[in-house]
Design an enzyme around this catalytic site. Structure first.
Site, mmCIF file in Angstrom:
data_model
loop_
_atom_site.group_PDB
_atom_site.id
_atom_site.type_symbol
_atom_site.label_atom_id
_atom_site.label_comp_id
_atom_site.label_asym_id
_atom_site.label_seq_id
_atom_site.Cartn_x
_atom_site.Cartn_y
_atom_site.Cartn_z
ATOM 1 N N CYS A 1 11.484 -31.013 13.347
ATOM 2 C CA CYS A 1 11.514 -32.357 12.308
ATOM 3 C C CYS A 1 11.447 -31.282 11.192
ATOM 4 C CB CYS A 1 10.546 -33.168 12.488
ATOM 5 S SG CYS A 1 10.619 -34.233 10.993
ATOM 6 N N CYS B 1 9.715 -33.469 8.316
ATOM 7 C CA CYS B 1 8.134 -33.638 8.392
ATOM 8 C C CYS B 1 7.652 -33.081 9.690
ATOM 9 C CB CYS B 1 7.812 -35.033 8.068
ATOM 10 S SG CYS B 1 8.688 -36.419 8.787
ATOM 11 N N SER B 2 7.130 -33.834 10.620
ATOM 12 C CA SER B 2 6.751 -33.444 12.039
ATOM 13 C C SER B 2 7.060 -34.537 12.944
ATOM 14 C CB SER B 2 5.127 -33.210 11.720
ATOM 15 O OG SER B 2 4.510 -34.483 11.124
ATOM 16 N N CYS B 3 8.149 -35.339 13.029
ATOM 17 C CA CYS B 3 8.349 -36.031 14.014
ATOM 18 C C CYS B 3 8.396 -35.427 15.447
ATOM 19 C CB CYS B 3 9.826 -36.967 13.858
ATOM 20 S SG CYS B 3 9.659 -37.767 11.983
#
Lengths: 204, 225
Positions: A108, A111-113
């Site tokens: 991602c 962000c940090s999905c």
């Protein structure tokens, strides 16, 4: 310690991060907006209950049962929900399968999905600037950081999780794993192999 | 036009450092607390996931770069709590009062955590916007790629793909549009696609001619070729 920039409200809290969290938690608890018992439940869930063991079960079943594999590739959300894996950050699942011709990796960049119900909370490197910045541009160099080298003729396909779709990589089944049970197979499935930065372990 | 969180393709970040096989889920207690406080505050129902992502992205570039991952979370959460009127600046200064809060009835209780996490937040919605593209079709990402709705606003079109040509790989259905939802402009659901880009379309010197990047993109990010 970084100096907080200008007039954002967060600059009013202590700069040291552990104290910053504690200060906010204290304010919210006093106002009756958070229940410390609920925080403990959330932490216990992701520390002890939900993690890569879930994803490994899915992969091992896909390796063992062609009918399950076909259903998983068709509609992963429904199939993993049947195994009890659903909820926050796993609302819309897609399984992507590695082959000799194609190796899948997931990131991602914005962000940090990450698919929490199947893999738990993402590791620090998945959330790092280096991984987010580099893996879309130089996936093979990133694989080298993990000690993985792919044949030149294997194409790399990097999935950038920009929406609420969450991707689970189904690594290739290792040679020598014929006849193993689902649980024995699951033990060969590392977390990184389901993100695409690793391969399944070789059967002993 | 790029914003600090949008770092796909950036040079200069150094090696990725894998964790040890026995690394704990949370490196320190405060990481776990930061995650839990953030989820518990989300349950108060004063924002959606797109608003919370946008709050992190608009930390000042100095803060976003200097903060560690969970510092970004907790600092953006603090800003959001004030912006949405849940807390006041005096509360943060330790000068607020502790009388009953109007949102206290919405507090996430310990026995409601499992149900909250199981429910999640599906993003698929019915939409009146029909899919314009089908799998295999050539498309181009709009350029410039920044938000059309709000100057400097939230979008999920990564800058490295703006203007790039690709092929629709699959239709995911119709999903909430983050560009709208992050700014209280409504969910505005529309078709969402996985789009395949050749590495050579994105980078001057790709590692391998056959490598690809797949990006999930909303219909309004795309134009036909």
């Amino acid at each position: 310690m970084p100096h907080d920039h200008h007039d954002h409200p967060h600059a009013l809290l202590p700069p040291e991060p552990a104290l910053r969290v504690k200060a906010l938690e204290t304010i919210l608890t006093r106002k009756g907006l958070i229940d410390p018992g609920a925080l403990d439940q959330i932490i216990d869930t992701y520390q002890n209950k939900i993690g890569p063991k879930n994803g490994a079960q899915v992969v091992a079943r896909a390796w063992s049962d062609p009918g399950f594999r076909d259903a998983l590739m068709q509609d992963a959300t429904a199939v993993v929900a049947d195994l009890g894996y659903f909820g926050r950050q796993g609302e819309h699942m897609v399984a992507v399968e590695n082959t000799p011709d194609l190796h899948n990796m997931v990131v991602c960049t914005l962000c940090s999905c990450y698919p929490w119900p199947l893999l738990g909370i993402p590791p620090a490197w998945y959330k790092s600037d280096a991984y987010r910045a580099r893996v879309v541009r130089e996936p093979r160099a990133v694989l080298a950081d993990f000690g993985v080298t792919l044949p030149k003729e294997t194409a790399v396909r990097v999935w950038d999780s920009t929406a609420e779709m969450r991707y689970l990589v189904i690594p290739m089944r290792p040679e020598g794993s014929e006849g193993l049970s689902v649980d024995e197979l699951a033990a060969l499935v590392s977390r990184d192999s389901m993100i695409g930065t690793g391969l399944a372990k070789v059967a002993k | 036009m790029t914003r600090i969180h949008d770092m796909g393709g950036r040079f200069g970040d150094g090696p990725v450092v894998p964790d040890a096989p026995d690394a704990p889920v949370f490196a320190t207690d405060w990481h776990a607390q930061a995650l839990a406080v953030t989820l518990a505050c989300g349950a108060l129902g004063q924002w959606n996931i797109d608003i919370s992502r946008h709050a992190r992205e608009r930390l000042s570039p100095q803060d976003y770069t200097g903060f560690s991952y969970y510092e970004i979370w907790i600092s953006a959460l603090t800003d959001l709590l004030v912006e949405r009127g849940v807390l006041t600046l005096d509360d943060l200064r330790g000068q607020g009062d502790d009388t009953s809060h109007p949102l206290a009835s919405r507090m996430l209780k310990a026995d409601a955590v499992a149900a909250m996490l199981a429910k999640g937040g599906p993003a698929d919605r019915a939409s009146e916007i029909a899919p314009k593209f089908s799998p295999g079709q050539a498309v181009r990402c709009r350029h410039p790629g920044d938000s059309c709705l709000v100057d400097g606003g939230h979008t999920r079109l990564p800058a490295y793909a703006a203007g790039a040509r690709g092929y629709v790989l699959r239709l995911h259905g119709t999903h909430v549009l983050p560009d709208s939802n992050a700014h209280d402009l409504g969910e505005a659901p529309e078709p969402l696609y996985a789009v395949r880009f050749a590495a050579s379309e994105l980078w001057a010197n790709p590692e391998n001619a056959d490598d690809q990047v797949i990006i999930d993109l909303w219909q309004s990010y795309l134009e036909p070729l």
